[in-house]
Design a protein around this motif. Structure first.
Motif, PDB file in Angstrom:
ATOM      1  N   LEU A   1       0.823  -1.211   0.000  1.00  0.00           N
ATOM      2  CA  LEU A   1       0.000   0.000   0.000  1.00  0.00           C
ATOM      3  C   LEU A   1       0.855   1.259   0.000  1.00  0.00           C
ATOM      4  O   LEU A   1       0.557   2.232  -0.713  1.00  0.00           O
TER       5      LEU A   1
ATOM      6  N   ARG B   1       0.266   3.582  -3.430  1.00  0.00           N
ATOM      7  CA  ARG B   1      -0.615   4.744  -3.254  1.00  0.00           C
ATOM      8  C   ARG B   1      -0.105   5.998  -3.963  1.00  0.00           C
ATOM      9  O   ARG B   1      -0.884   6.694  -4.619  1.00  0.00           O
TER      10      ARG B   1
ATOM     11  N   ALA C   1      -5.915   4.965  -8.539  1.00  0.00           N
ATOM     12  CA  ALA C   1      -6.938   4.516  -7.590  1.00  0.00           C
ATOM     13  C   ALA C   1      -6.435   3.233  -6.937  1.00  0.00           C
ATOM     14  O   ALA C   1      -5.730   2.439  -7.577  1.00  0.00           O
ATOM     15  N   VAL C   2      -6.775   3.049  -5.674  1.00  0.00           N
ATOM     16  CA  VAL C   2      -6.336   1.870  -4.925  1.00  0.00           C
ATOM     17  C   VAL C   2      -7.536   1.303  -4.177  1.00  0.00           C
ATOM     18  O   VAL C   2      -8.362   2.052  -3.658  1.00  0.00           O
ATOM     19  N   TRP C   3      -7.646  -0.029  -4.139  1.00  0.00           N
ATOM     20  CA  TRP C   3      -8.703  -0.644  -3.347  1.00  0.00           C
ATOM     21  C   TRP C   3      -8.125  -1.807  -2.544  1.00  0.00           C
ATOM     22  O   TRP C   3      -7.166  -2.452  -2.950  1.00  0.00           O
ATOM     23  N   GLU C   4      -8.770  -2.067  -1.415  1.00  0.00           N
ATOM     24  CA  GLU C   4      -8.246  -3.043  -0.461  1.00  0.00           C
ATOM     25  C   GLU C   4      -9.211  -4.202  -0.238  1.00  0.00           C
ATOM     26  O   GLU C   4      -9.167  -4.869   0.795  1.00  0.00           O
ATOM     27  N   VAL C   5     -10.069  -4.468  -1.212  1.00  0.00           N
ATOM     28  CA  VAL C   5     -11.096  -5.508  -1.052  1.00  0.00           C
ATOM     29  C   VAL C   5     -10.476  -6.856  -0.717  1.00  0.00           C
ATOM     30  O   VAL C   5     -10.987  -7.605   0.122  1.00  0.00           O
TER      31      VAL C   5
ATOM     32  N   VAL D   1      -3.585  -6.425  -2.988  1.00  0.00           N
ATOM     33  CA  VAL D   1      -3.908  -5.008  -3.116  1.00  0.00           C
ATOM     34  C   VAL D   1      -4.186  -4.728  -4.589  1.00  0.00           C
ATOM     35  O   VAL D   1      -3.406  -5.106  -5.464  1.00  0.00           O
ATOM     36  N   GLY D   2      -5.308  -4.095  -4.873  1.00  0.00           N
ATOM     37  CA  GLY D   2      -5.662  -3.774  -6.258  1.00  0.00           C
ATOM     38  C   GLY D   2      -5.507  -2.295  -6.519  1.00  0.00           C
ATOM     39  O   GLY D   2      -5.661  -1.468  -5.619  1.00  0.00           O
ATOM     40  N   CYS D   3      -5.191  -1.958  -7.759  1.00  0.00           N
ATOM     41  CA  CYS D   3      -5.093  -0.541  -8.106  1.00  0.00           C
ATOM     42  C   CYS D   3      -5.300  -0.333  -9.602  1.00  0.00           C
ATOM     43  O   CYS D   3      -5.276  -1.281 -10.390  1.00  0.00           O
ATOM     44  N   GLN D   4      -5.519   0.919  -9.946  1.00  0.00           N
ATOM     45  CA  GLN D   4      -5.711   1.323 -11.337  1.00  0.00           C
ATOM     46  C   GLN D   4      -4.614   2.308 -11.709  1.00  0.00           C
ATOM     47  O   GLN D   4      -4.288   3.210 -10.952  1.00  0.00           O
TER      48      GLN D   4
ATOM     49  N   GLU E   1      -3.121  -6.064  -9.823  1.00  0.00           N
ATOM     50  CA  GLU E   1      -3.242  -6.703  -8.519  1.00  0.00           C
ATOM     51  C   GLU E   1      -1.861  -7.145  -8.065  1.00  0.00           C
ATOM     52  O   GLU E   1      -1.139  -7.816  -8.833  1.00  0.00           O
TER      53      GLU E   1
END
Length: 474
Positions: free
Chosen positions: A61, A65, A70-74, A81-84, A99
């Motif tokens: 993270l 970041r 964009a970052v998501w923590e689902v 950790v996923g991000c765009q 990912e």
């Protein structure tokens, strides 16, 4: 194959190398892994990139970041950790979905539906826990070192699915991998190694520990694949379908030398393939599920008639109820359940109108009953013809051509897509001088039936008919 991979990696290198350098500067390793490497070797790498790293999620993270859009923590509970990342590649602006997963191992116990996650310390340890050898390859970045400890490249070139370790250990760790074997066979048109198939047969019952949502998601990917029949046949042959979609193997009705009838199981798979051929805007999950399940009511409704024929009276009604029950158990959305079960219920409606002498009233009712599913119903009905009798097949096709022509003609003259009475509820209440209640519903139903039978009659004629109907009711 390796040349294709180099070409694909060069395309994504502005993003992948940039990210790898950031991990390197923070003291960590990063490698492209799994399906991304497999697809790069096959020359079909998209913009969804999977990476693995020795960095723990909290460190990942910190690195992504400042870099990602964009970052998501689902998936962070599972180390992901996923991000765009939006980036300029060549002359085009592209969006990448990334990912990054920490080296890990995971296993199921006999009582839990959720995997227990523990982190590993090496990429070799990470790769050995992956499902199949073709997904157990990696490319270390930024140096682009190819890592293949389990012969994935060889299996990829031979188009075969094997597990890095024993299939029994792999499927014991995560039983969903049995379903993934069928899914990858369907997606990639690969064969499954004999020892893997044997383990799937022996351990099929283990799939029941996996949550319905995970099973549904894998089943969707299989059904939406390029060769779904291959994967579905594997599910049936290994016994997995008995646990997740028992209505499918139940279609294999036993042969009876005195009561010959179509192989309903084989027929259903052919209908699925023919429905796929009619798709116009990519894979259609609603259509494919309806094609696969349209005859699941036949085993329960089969009757042997005195003249030697076999009948399946009302199998479409029974099948619609069975479809709703199975899809609900697999946690499909209410809307999807409604659409697929409705198509199953309607798939024989065309044959109820005889040889194709369609009245305007019959066309209106057909269109209204189908509603927004009309185009899918057209495709399902056409797909449901698997007879080898060319003369019969041609006659059915022409009859359905006639129906579609009649629909088109009436749609030009009337608003078939939104058939409603010539008077609305407020007008009905004003004309009859009554307030809201069951009488208004009955009046609306009467006017709707009038509209279906005769087409638009106009305001004045509708008022006259309504008053007459109301007077007759006393």
């Amino acid at each position: 194959m390796q040349r294709r991979a180099v070409s694909e990696l060069l395309r994504v290198s502005p993003v992948a190398d940039d990210l790898a350098r950031r991990f390197q500067e923070a003291g960590f390793s990063l490698a492209l892994v799994g399906g991304s490497v497999r697809d790069a070797l096959l020359g079909r790498l998209g913009n969804d990139l999977d990476f693995t790293t020795d960095a723990r999620p909290e460190d990942v993270l910190k690195i992504v970041r400042p870099w990602a859009d964009a970052v998501w923590e689902v998936g962070i509970a599972f180390g992901t950790v996923g991000c765009q990342k939006d980036a300029r590649v060549g002359d085009t602006d592209q969006r990448f979905l990334v990912e990054v997963t920490t080296y890990r191992s995971e296993a199921y116990d006999r009582t839990s539906r959720k995997p227990e996650v523990s982190y590993g310390d090496s990429i070799e340890q990470d790769l050995v826990r992956r499902d199949f050898t073709v997904n157990a390859m990696a490319v270390a970045l930024p140096q682009k070192e190819f890592i293949d400890p389990h012969g994935g490249l060889k299996d990829l070139s031979e188009r075969v699915l094997r597990t890095p370790g024993t299939p029994e250990d792999s499927f014991s760790d995560d039983p969903l991998r049995m379903l993934r074997a069928a899914r990858f066979a369907a997606q990639l048109d690969f064969d499954v190694a004999p020892e893997v198939v044997a383990a799937m047969k022996d351990m099929a019952g283990r799939i029941e520990i996996v949550s319905a949502e995970r099973v549904r998601d894998e089943l969707n990917k299989l059904i939406l694949s390029t060769h779904p029949r291959k994967g579905l046949a594997l599910l049936v042959d290994t016994g997995l379908a008995d646990h997740i979609l028992p209505e499918l193997p139940a279609l294999r009705l036993e042969d009876d030398e005195h009561h010959r009838h179509k192989d309903v199981y084989d027929h259903s798979l052919i209908v699925l393939e023919q429905a796929i051929d009619l798709e116009e805007d990519g894979p259609d999950l609603v259509l494919r599920l309806a094609a696969l399940l349209h005859d699941i009511g036949k085993p329960r409704t089969r009757r042997f008639e005195k003249d030697g024929r076999v009948s399946f009276h009302h199998h479409e009604v029974v099948g619609a109820k069975m479809t709703k029950k199975r899809m609900t158990a697999l946690k499909y959305s209410n809307e999807l359940v409604k659409d697929v079960s409705r198509l199953v219920e309607l798939h024989l409606r065309f044959h109820g109108y005889g040889t194709g002498e369609w009245t305007d009233s019959a066309v209106r009712r057909y269109v209204r009953d189908a509603g927004p599913l009309l185009e899918r119903l057209h495709k399902l009905t056409r797909s449901d013809c698997t007879t080898r009798n060319k003369r019969k097949a041609t006659a059915l096709s022409r009859a359905y051509d006639g129906l579609e022509e009649r629909v088109a003609q009436l749609q030009e003259q009337e608003e078939l897509d939104s058939i409603r009475p010539d008077l609305d509820g407020n007008q009905i209440m004003k004309i009859l001088g009554v307030g809201p209640g069951p009488e208004i519903g009955a009046a609306y139903a009467f006017l709707l039936e009038l509209r279906l039978e005769n087409g638009p009659v106009g305001h004045d004629a509708a008022v006259t008919a309504l008053k007459k109907w109301w007077a007759e009711r006393g």
